[in-house]
Design an enzyme around this catalytic site. Structure first.
Site, PDB file in Angstrom:
ATOM      1  N   LYS A 157      42.033  53.310  35.000  1.00 49.01           N
ATOM      2  CA  LYS A 157      43.022  53.614  35.635  1.00 49.01           C
ATOM      3  C   LYS A 157      43.163  54.718  36.434  1.00 49.01           C
ATOM      4  CE  LYS A 157      45.776  50.347  33.071  1.00 49.01           C
ATOM      5  NZ  LYS A 157      46.976  49.922  32.284  1.00 49.01           N
TER       6      LYS A 157
ATOM      7  N   LYS B 176      38.950  36.253  33.649  1.00 51.57           N
ATOM      8  CA  LYS B 176      39.889  35.833  32.731  1.00 51.57           C
ATOM      9  C   LYS B 176      41.140  35.623  33.530  1.00 51.57           C
ATOM     10  CE  LYS B 176      41.009  38.899  29.448  1.00 51.57           C
ATOM     11  NZ  LYS B 176      40.883  39.516  28.304  1.00 51.57           N
TER      12      LYS B 176
ATOM     13  N   LYS C  11      47.484  37.885  35.191  1.00 48.68           N
ATOM     14  CA  LYS C  11      48.594  37.823  36.288  1.00 48.68           C
ATOM     15  C   LYS C  11      48.425  38.792  37.544  1.00 48.68           C
ATOM     16  CE  LYS C  11      53.000  39.124  36.306  1.00 48.68           C
ATOM     17  NZ  LYS C  11      53.903  39.890  36.290  1.00 48.68           N
TER      18      LYS C  11
END
Ligand code: TRP
Length: 327
Positions: free
Chosen positions: A111, A192, A195
């Site tokens: 991140k 996977k 969203k």
């Protein structure tokens, strides 16, 4: 009954991967365990999220979880920021964890990569997570595979705290579900279902209408050899459809694979099984949403129950490290 705790970010619409991979297990853990489930709104602050959006998502996450089957009579569902001990405990653990071990966290590395300004909260995220866990004396923490490293850190930090201050914290164990609950993107079966990354057509949302579910399953990417066989390596798209049908109907993948000759028939039955699996959730969601006071009231109750446990643990830890109690 052993204590379990898990947390979920209020990140918006839940999809089938969240449901089958995690929430489904949370629902079944309610009876066999003393279960605590936390909507981690403080963790969500590490992202750039609009304040009104965060508030709405936190509320709606509770609605979704209740609709999915979490029952306030059988578990404690609460919002992280409603229990102030989370940040207090996190501070005690920040004074236990080291920069070196936090720097090794792969989620932090991913991140923060390429960012020229990285928030401190993103760095200490796993310490807050450790606090979430130890406050409830949780023995088991049901999480996805991606959280293994954070759980290792929580164990390490809790163990170190105890080593220094006495047996104060329960050292938690990760409970990662066995393979099989890995739901892949219907359009890109090599990754996977997610969203943020998936195409809308590749992701079945928990609250999709029956028509949307059917359309997405029918369009699922498979292959052209027209042989129904469960083979995740060379036939990942078909394997995903087989797995979904198997999980939704509680059958084995072999049993499902052996019952079909044609892809089309398999898809029709898979779509139908998913529609039936999700139908009661949609219905219950609509019922709950009809009473705007329901969720806040249930969350208040959850916060009250959670605070009882968390405040006792925090008091024990604060005393152990030498904070002067207020009388
Ligand atoms: N970091 C977890 C995730 O992204 C969410 C989380 C926060 C959590 N606190 C937790 C999970 C405590 C388990 C226990 O999925």
């Amino acid at each position: 009954m052993s204590r379990v705790l898990s947390g979920i970010q209020p990140s918006g619409d839940l999809h089938l991967g969240n449901y089958l991979g995690a929430i489904h297990n949370w629902v079944s853990d309610q009876d066999a365990h003393d279960a605590y489930y936390c909507i981690v709104d403080l963790h969500a602050l590490t992202l750039d999220i609009d304040p009104n959006e965060l508030r709405a998502r936190t509320h709606d996450s509770a609605l979704d979880l209740l609709a999915a089957g979490l029952d306030p009579e059988r578990c404690t569902l609460f919002v992280q920021s409603h229990v102030v001990e989370h940040t207090q405990m996190a501070w005690l653990l920040e004074c236990t964890a080291t920069m070196g071990e936090l720097r090794r966290m792969t989620q932090f590395k991913d991140k923060s990569a390429g960012q020229d300004s990285v928030r401190v909260g993103l760095f200490t995220y796993p310490v807050l997570q450790a606090a979430d866990i130890v406050l409830y004396d949780a023995e088991r923490v049901p999480v996805g595979d991606d959280q293994r490293q954070h759980l290792e850190l929580a164990r390490e930090v809790a163990g170190r705290f105890n080593h220094r201050f006495g047996e104060i914290l329960v050292v938690p164990e990760a409970a990662v579900p066995a393979a099989g609950a890995r739901v892949m993107d219907l359009q890109h079966p090599e990754r996977k279902m997610s969203k943020s990354v998936s195409s809308p057509l590749g992701t079945v949302l928990m609250l999709d209408s029956p028509e949307e579910i059917t359309r997405k399953v029918k369009k699922a990417v498979t292959d052209t050899d027209n042989e129904v066989r469960y083979d995740p390596e060379s036939k990942p798209g078909l394997a995903n459809v087989i797995e979904l049908l198997a999980v939704a109907t509680q059958r084995t993948t072999d049993d499902v694979a052996n019952s079909y000759e044609r892809y089309g028939d398999l898809k029709v039955d898979c779509a139908e099984a998913l529609v039936e699996l999700l139908r009661p959730i949609r219905t219950r969601r609509a019922e709950l949403a009809a009473d705007p006071g329901a969720v806040p009231a249930l969350l208040a109750r959850g916060a009250h129950k959670a605070t009882e446990v968390a405040s006792a643990t925090y008091a024990r830890a604060a005393q152990a490290v030498g904070l002067l109690g207020r009388s």
